[in-house]
Design a protein around this motif. Structure first.
Motif, PDB file in Angstrom:
ATOM      1  N   ASP A   1       0.874  -1.164   0.000  1.00  0.00           N
ATOM      2  CA  ASP A   1       0.000   0.000   0.000  1.00  0.00           C
ATOM      3  C   ASP A   1       0.917   1.222   0.000  1.00  0.00           C
ATOM      4  OD1 ASP A   1      -1.852   1.951   0.417  1.00  0.00           O
ATOM      5  OD2 ASP A   1      -2.269   1.385   2.509  1.00  0.00           O
ATOM      6  N   SER A   2       1.172   1.757  -1.193  1.00  0.00           N
ATOM      7  CA  SER A   2       2.181   2.807  -1.320  1.00  0.00           C
ATOM      8  C   SER A   2       1.828   4.047  -0.486  1.00  0.00           C
ATOM      9  CB  SER A   2       2.379   3.179  -2.790  1.00  0.00           C
ATOM     10  OG  SER A   2       1.122   3.293  -3.407  1.00  0.00           O
TER      11      SER A   2
ATOM     12  N   ASN B   1       5.695  -3.482   1.754  1.00  0.00           N
ATOM     13  CA  ASN B   1       6.152  -2.223   1.152  1.00  0.00           C
ATOM     14  C   ASN B   1       7.601  -1.921   1.540  1.00  0.00           C
ATOM     15  OD1 ASN B   1       5.814  -0.100  -0.482  1.00  0.00           O
ATOM     16  ND2 ASN B   1       4.573   1.117   0.940  1.00  0.00           N
ATOM     17  N   ASP B   2       8.356  -1.462   0.571  1.00  0.00           N
ATOM     18  CA  ASP B   2       9.747  -1.100   0.819  1.00  0.00           C
ATOM     19  C   ASP B   2      10.005   0.191   0.048  1.00  0.00           C
ATOM     20  OD1 ASP B   2      12.397  -0.817   1.049  1.00  0.00           O
ATOM     21  OD2 ASP B   2      12.916  -2.903   0.499  1.00  0.00           O
ATOM     22  N   LYS B   3      10.197   1.250   0.825  1.00  0.00           N
ATOM     23  CA  LYS B   3      10.279   2.591   0.188  1.00  0.00           C
ATOM     24  C   LYS B   3      11.467   2.698  -0.772  1.00  0.00           C
ATOM     25  CE  LYS B   3       7.046   5.201   2.386  1.00  0.00           C
ATOM     26  NZ  LYS B   3       6.821   4.907   3.801  1.00  0.00           N
ATOM     27  N   SER B   4      12.499   1.851  -0.554  1.00  0.00           N
ATOM     28  CA  SER B   4      13.696   1.967  -1.382  1.00  0.00           C
ATOM     29  C   SER B   4      13.485   1.405  -2.790  1.00  0.00           C
ATOM     30  CB  SER B   4      14.872   1.246  -0.720  1.00  0.00           C
ATOM     31  OG  SER B   4      14.579  -0.128  -0.677  1.00  0.00           O
ATOM     32  N   GLN B   5      12.374   0.685  -2.965  1.00  0.00           N
ATOM     33  CA  GLN B   5      12.173   0.051  -4.279  1.00  0.00           C
ATOM     34  C   GLN B   5      11.059   0.763  -5.039  1.00  0.00           C
ATOM     35  OE1 GLN B   5      11.469  -3.888  -2.700  1.00  0.00           O
ATOM     36  NE2 GLN B   5      13.229  -4.643  -3.885  1.00  0.00           N
ATOM     37  N   ASN B   6      11.182   0.764  -6.359  1.00  0.00           N
ATOM     38  CA  ASN B   6      10.082   1.328  -7.132  1.00  0.00           C
ATOM     39  C   ASN B   6       9.007   0.256  -7.314  1.00  0.00           C
ATOM     40  OD1 ASN B   6      10.656  -0.360  -9.288  1.00  0.00           O
ATOM     41  ND2 ASN B   6      11.991   1.156 -10.269  1.00  0.00           N
ATOM     42  N   GLU B   7       7.900   0.653  -7.934  1.00  0.00           N
ATOM     43  CA  GLU B   7       6.733  -0.222  -7.986  1.00  0.00           C
ATOM     44  C   GLU B   7       7.029  -1.554  -8.679  1.00  0.00           C
ATOM     45  OE1 GLU B   7       2.932   1.649  -9.163  1.00  0.00           O
ATOM     46  OE2 GLU B   7       2.517  -0.298 -10.077  1.00  0.00           O
ATOM     47  N   ARG B   8       7.748  -1.454  -9.802  1.00  0.00           N
ATOM     48  CA  ARG B   8       8.032  -2.692 -10.539  1.00  0.00           C
ATOM     49  C   ARG B   8       8.860  -3.665  -9.724  1.00  0.00           C
ATOM     50  NH1 ARG B   8      10.455  -2.362 -16.311  1.00  0.00           N
ATOM     51  NH2 ARG B   8      10.921  -4.511 -15.734  1.00  0.00           N
ATOM     52  N   GLU B   9       9.887  -3.102  -9.037  1.00  0.00           N
ATOM     53  CA  GLU B   9      10.735  -3.940  -8.201  1.00  0.00           C
ATOM     54  C   GLU B   9       9.926  -4.566  -7.054  1.00  0.00           C
ATOM     55  OE1 GLU B   9      15.049  -1.722  -8.717  1.00  0.00           O
ATOM     56  OE2 GLU B   9      13.576  -0.973  -7.286  1.00  0.00           O
ATOM     57  N   LEU B  10       9.031  -3.745  -6.477  1.00  0.00           N
ATOM     58  CA  LEU B  10       8.181  -4.230  -5.388  1.00  0.00           C
ATOM     59  C   LEU B  10       7.344  -5.438  -5.834  1.00  0.00           C
ATOM     60  CD1 LEU B  10       6.756  -1.053  -3.632  1.00  0.00           C
ATOM     61  CD2 LEU B  10       7.956  -2.959  -2.552  1.00  0.00           C
ATOM     62  N   ILE B  11       6.676  -5.261  -6.989  1.00  0.00           N
ATOM     63  CA  ILE B  11       5.811  -6.346  -7.491  1.00  0.00           C
ATOM     64  C   ILE B  11       6.650  -7.588  -7.753  1.00  0.00           C
ATOM     65  CG2 ILE B  11       4.398  -7.077  -9.462  1.00  0.00           C
ATOM     66  CD1 ILE B  11       3.346  -4.216  -9.587  1.00  0.00           C
TER      67      ILE B  11
ATOM     68  N   LEU C   1      -2.337  -5.495  -3.775  1.00  0.00           N
ATOM     69  CA  LEU C   1      -1.563  -4.411  -4.386  1.00  0.00           C
ATOM     70  C   LEU C   1      -2.536  -3.235  -4.526  1.00  0.00           C
ATOM     71  CD1 LEU C   1       1.082  -3.491  -5.720  1.00  0.00           C
ATOM     72  CD2 LEU C   1       0.150  -4.340  -7.882  1.00  0.00           C
ATOM     73  N   ILE C   2      -2.338  -2.244  -3.663  1.00  0.00           N
ATOM     74  CA  ILE C   2      -3.314  -1.151  -3.601  1.00  0.00           C
ATOM     75  C   ILE C   2      -2.694   0.124  -4.144  1.00  0.00           C
ATOM     76  CG2 ILE C   2      -4.672   0.284  -2.044  1.00  0.00           C
ATOM     77  CD1 ILE C   2      -4.785  -2.278  -0.241  1.00  0.00           C
ATOM     78  N   LYS C   3      -3.377   0.664  -5.135  1.00  0.00           N
ATOM     79  CA  LYS C   3      -2.888   1.943  -5.667  1.00  0.00           C
ATOM     80  C   LYS C   3      -3.945   2.977  -5.337  1.00  0.00           C
ATOM     81  CE  LYS C   3      -0.706  -0.607  -9.374  1.00  0.00           C
ATOM     82  NZ  LYS C   3      -0.948  -1.092 -10.728  1.00  0.00           N
ATOM     83  N   TYR C   4      -3.598   3.847  -4.417  1.00  0.00           N
ATOM     84  CA  TYR C   4      -4.553   4.861  -3.977  1.00  0.00           C
ATOM     85  C   TYR C   4      -4.278   6.152  -4.709  1.00  0.00           C
ATOM     86  CZ  TYR C   4      -7.347   7.794  -0.919  1.00  0.00           C
ATOM     87  OH  TYR C   4      -8.264   8.676  -0.429  1.00  0.00           O
TER      88      TYR C   4
ATOM     89  N   ALA D   1      -8.627   9.714  -4.526  1.00  0.00           N
ATOM     90  CA  ALA D   1     -10.073   9.671  -4.338  1.00  0.00           C
ATOM     91  C   ALA D   1     -10.592   8.222  -4.382  1.00  0.00           C
ATOM     92  CB  ALA D   1     -10.767  10.484  -5.423  1.00  0.00           C
ATOM     93  N   ASN D   2      -9.891   7.400  -5.100  1.00  0.00           N
ATOM     94  CA  ASN D   2     -10.414   6.058  -5.338  1.00  0.00           C
ATOM     95  C   ASN D   2      -9.335   4.986  -5.265  1.00  0.00           C
ATOM     96  OD1 ASN D   2     -12.874   4.834  -5.794  1.00  0.00           O
ATOM     97  ND2 ASN D   2     -13.327   6.317  -7.421  1.00  0.00           N
ATOM     98  N   PHE D   3      -9.762   3.792  -4.939  1.00  0.00           N
ATOM     99  CA  PHE D   3      -8.820   2.664  -4.986  1.00  0.00           C
ATOM    100  C   PHE D   3      -8.873   2.091  -6.380  1.00  0.00           C
ATOM    101  CE2 PHE D   3     -10.093   3.037  -0.599  1.00  0.00           C
ATOM    102  CZ  PHE D   3      -8.875   2.986   0.052  1.00  0.00           C
ATOM    103  N   SER D   4      -8.112   2.714  -7.273  1.00  0.00           N
ATOM    104  CA  SER D   4      -8.169   2.206  -8.639  1.00  0.00           C
ATOM    105  C   SER D   4      -7.239   1.011  -8.731  1.00  0.00           C
ATOM    106  CB  SER D   4      -7.717   3.293  -9.608  1.00  0.00           C
ATOM    107  OG  SER D   4      -6.405   3.667  -9.302  1.00  0.00           O
ATOM    108  N   GLN D   5      -7.624   0.091  -9.546  1.00  0.00           N
ATOM    109  CA  GLN D   5      -6.738  -1.037  -9.899  1.00  0.00           C
ATOM    110  C   GLN D   5      -6.177  -1.785  -8.702  1.00  0.00           C
ATOM    111  OE1 GLN D   5      -3.750   0.845 -12.351  1.00  0.00           O
ATOM    112  NE2 GLN D   5      -4.520  -0.349 -14.078  1.00  0.00           N
ATOM    113  N   THR D   6      -7.013  -2.015  -7.697  1.00  0.00           N
ATOM    114  CA  THR D   6      -6.503  -2.815  -6.596  1.00  0.00           C
ATOM    115  C   THR D   6      -6.481  -4.285  -7.030  1.00  0.00           C
ATOM    116  OG1 THR D   6      -7.360  -1.279  -5.011  1.00  0.00           O
ATOM    117  CG2 THR D   6      -6.877  -3.493  -4.215  1.00  0.00           C
ATOM    118  N   GLU D   7      -5.399  -4.963  -6.710  1.00  0.00           N
ATOM    119  CA  GLU D   7      -5.279  -6.368  -7.128  1.00  0.00           C
ATOM    120  C   GLU D   7      -5.027  -7.244  -5.906  1.00  0.00           C
ATOM    121  OE1 GLU D   7      -2.024  -6.480  -9.839  1.00  0.00           O
ATOM    122  OE2 GLU D   7      -3.111  -5.407 -11.428  1.00  0.00           O
TER     123      GLU D   7
END
Lengths: 298, 414
Positions: free
Chosen positions: B57-58, B88-98, B115-118, B121-127
């Motif tokens: 959850d970024s 979550n690991d702040k040192s990594q970018n999203e691709r590395e995280l996944i 995998l939550i992308k907030y 306003a909305n939880f778009s593309q939560t997986e």
């Protein structure tokens, strides 16, 4: 008495048995003879109620065969085989039981037969472990263990060695002596000749000839005698009773005129030569069989 | 009558001793246990151990809400069913995280992760990313938890009174209950239905196949060595037929009893769900009706064949009609009211297995039980009569198989 009247059996397109009638009395061994495909087995199956006749009637002691009749028949089919994987004793007892015997009777009878036919070590073996001859013996036992009044044997001697053939022959003769009806179907004319009192010769489903064996032989005999003698045989050659003579150094085969009885001829020649042996020559059943079948086929 | 029993006794004793019988006695339950237990054991394991669920959850603002929701699920022993782990690991970018989270899932270290992308306003593309593709209980629980957390989050964001939030978000659960008798609760469990129905249908099938196969082989043997001639010169064909069917049924019953004992032992050891035996009596009746019906058919058909190969062919054709209900059982469980299922429950060939199945799915009206049982009884009567006529002539015809026309002339014979 077993009586078959006007028996006809048609299978689709073919007639296996045509209008056959005969009867067999107690104490007789009845030979059902004929070439392959003559209708012997069909006749037997009809008597046994395995197949139904197209027309005709079968009666046993004047009555129509009923359920009890099943228990009074012993049947040895031509093609043999029992439950191969099962034990000898189990099979004998089962087949005795469906002939209406109770188990204890069946057991004691089985023991008697097993001893009689020399199968003492076999009862607990599986049938497939037995030699072919011994399997045949077991099958023979299953056919007669319930002391049937009517015994039908289809080629009973096939697969037996001469010693065992003799054992079976003796048994068959003793069945007849004890007043049972025995129907014997076979190709072995010599055996039939020795055992049967009456025969029925079939060809293509029809009767060719039937009656007491002696009568049939007489009918087809040529009134011939065989003489063995000491002395001057040439005296025989010119006798008026003789049609034809084959005279050897001290024996002769003589064909007599039809009206001459063999014993008359014997009386006459006793004064001419010293007779050592005298007998009526009968045609063998084998010869009668072949002649008749050829005749009826033409 | 005495002879019928003699035949039955013989058929029974000779077959009970065979290896085939022993093998089928042991093999069949083994196969069924394998069939039935695999899913039970798998799901059972799932429900008895805590699962680790990851979350990325970024924004970081949603994790606590999810944790609260998931904490509500407890295992039977009181331990939490799910443990939420922040991946979550702040040192990594999203691709590395996944990439790294996926590898944890693939390695089996975590069950799956959110995998939550907030986007403000909305939880778009939560997986929810997981390895298993089953639409299992887990998935529904996780989905439920996510939705609740989402709503709570939104309501909090609108500055709603926490008490009101609680009132608004609390909801009853919908449980499916099958009505059996007035007022009693009976939860419908797909697995139990599937399993219990299968036990009976497979048992029925295996039994019919093994005993039918034995019967046909036996007839072929008797025919080829002309034993049949000795048999039917000793007793009537009807008695012979009755004896054979009786012997085989006794054999079948022996199997069922032994199998039932195994079943009871297994159910005692709670390996088989106890619900499996709720309808044992009516199911047993259909079982017996089905067995007798098929055995009668096997006798008729079996008397027509002369070789082992033909016997095998015939057996496999007949077994197809038995397998059909198994093939359609999944849609039947899902939709027991479909007209197709209802039609099949009036066809004698499928009545036994479909009815066995339906007992587990729904409450079968008494009227239908009566009608289908009657259909079965009439069918058995017809099958026995037709078979005995075919048997009478069939066992004596060697060689060529009869044409349909010939068969009809046989049936007309008295």
């Amino acid at each position: 008495m077993l009586k078959v009247e006007n028996l006809t059996k048609e299978f689709t397109g073919t007639c296996a048995v045509k209008n056959l009638s005969f009867s067999v009395e107690e104490g007789k061994i009845f030979g059902l003879l004929g070439p392959n495909g003559a209708g012997k087995t069909t006749t037997i199956r009809t008597i046994l109620n395995i197949i139904k006749p197209t027309s005709g009637k079968i009666s046993y002691n004047i009555r129509k065969p009923d359920d009890n009749f099943f228990n009074r028949i012993g049947y040895l089919p031509e093609e043999r085989g029992l439950y191969k994987k099962s034990k000898v004793m189990d099979v004998i007892l089962y087949l005795a039981e469906i002939k209406g015997m109770n188990t204890s009777d069946a057991k004691s009878k089985a023991a008697v037969w097993i001893e009689k036919l020399g199968l003492e070590n076999m009862p607990q073996k599986k049938l497939e472990e037995l030699s072919k001859g011994n399997q045949q013996k077991v099958q023979f036992i299953t056919a007669v263990i319930h002391d049937p009044d009517l015994i039908i044997l289809d080629e009973p001697f096939s697969g037996f060695d001469p010693i065992n053939q003799q054992i079976i022959k003796d048994e068959i003769l003793s069945f007849a002596q004890s007043g049972k009806i025995v129907i014997l179907s076979t190709h072995q004319m010599e055996t039939a000749e020795k055992l049967c009192t009456d025969i029925l010769l079939l060809n293509k489903g029809e009767e060719v000839c039937s009656g007491a064996l002696n009568d049939i032989k007489k009918k087809f005999g040529s009134n011939s005698v065989k003489v063995e003698y000491n002395g001057d045989g040439t005296a025989l050659n010119s006798l008026p009773e003789v049609i034809h003579i084959d005279n050897y150094s001290n024996s002769a085969e003589v064909q007599l005129k039809e009206e001459i009885l063999p014993q008359e001829f014997l009386r006459k020649i006793i004064s001419l030569v010293e007779v050592k042996y005298y007998s009526v020559i009968e045609p063998s059943l084998n010869k009668i069989f072949i002649d008749l079948i050829k005749q009826s086929s033409n | 009558m005495k002879k019928i029993f003699a035949v039955a006794k013989w058929e029974y004793l000779e077959k009970v001793k065979t290896k085939t019988f022993l093998v089928s006695l042991i093999l069949t339950p083994a196969i069924i246990i394998l069939f039935g237990l695999a899913p039970t054991l798998l799901t059972g394991k799932d429900e008895n151990s805590t699962k680790i669920i990851g979350i990325i959850d970024s924004s970081g603002i949603f994790t606590r809400g999810m944790k609260n929701e998931l904490d509500q699920y407890k295992l039977k022993n009181g331990a939490p069913e799910f443990i939420l782990v922040n991946l979550n690991d702040k040192s990594q970018n999203e691709r590395e995280l996944i990439y790294s989270a996926d590898s944890l899932v693939l390695a089996g270290r975590v069950e799956g992760y959110f995998l939550i992308k907030y986007s403000g306003a909305n939880f778009s593309q939560t997986e929810f990313r997981t390895k298993s593709d089953e639409s299992s209980h887990d998935y529904f629980k996780l989905k439920d938890a996510f939705n609740k957390a989402q709503i709570k989050f939104k309501l909090e964001k609108e500055n709603l009174d926490p008490y009101l939030i609680n009132v608004l978000t609390s909801s009853g659960e919908l449980t499916e209950v099958k009505i059996v008798t007035n007022g009693e609760r009976h939860q419908r469990d797909f697995l139990v239905v599937f399993f219990t129905s299968f036990i009976f249908i497979i048992l029925l099938m295996m039994m019919i196949l093994s005993s039918g196969g034995m019967l046909v082989r036996n007839l072929v043997e008797e025919k080829s060595n002309r034993l049949i001639e000795i048999l039917i010169s000793s007793l009537s064909t009807n008695d012979l037929l009755a004896g054979k069917v009786l012997g085989l049924s006794a054999l079948g019953l022996t199997q069922v009893i032994i199998w039932s004992l195994i079943g009871i032992v297994l159910s005692g050891a709670s390996v088989i769900p106890p619900h499996a035996f709720d309808y044992i009596l009516p199911q047993f009746i259909y079982f017996v009706l089905g067995f007798v019906f098929y055995t009668a058919i096997f006798v008729g058909v079996g008397s027509l064949v002369t070789t082992e190969q033909e016997a095998q062919q015939i057996t496999s054709y007949l077994s197809l009609t038995l397998i059909l209900p198994i093939a359609i059982s999944v849609p039947a469980i899902e939709n027991p009211n479909s007209p197709f299922i209802h039609v099949l429950s009036y066809i004698p060939f499928t009545i036994p297995s479909i009815m066995i199945l339906r007992f587990n799915i729904e409450t079968v009206p008494f009227r239908e039980i009566l009608i289908t049982s009657l259909i079965m009884l009439v069918s058995i009567y017809i099958a026995v009569n037709v078979s005995s006529k075919i048997f009478r002539i069939g066992i004596l015809s060697y060689g060529k198989k009869p044409s349909l026309k010939e068969l009809f002339t046989w049936l007309k014979e008295k």
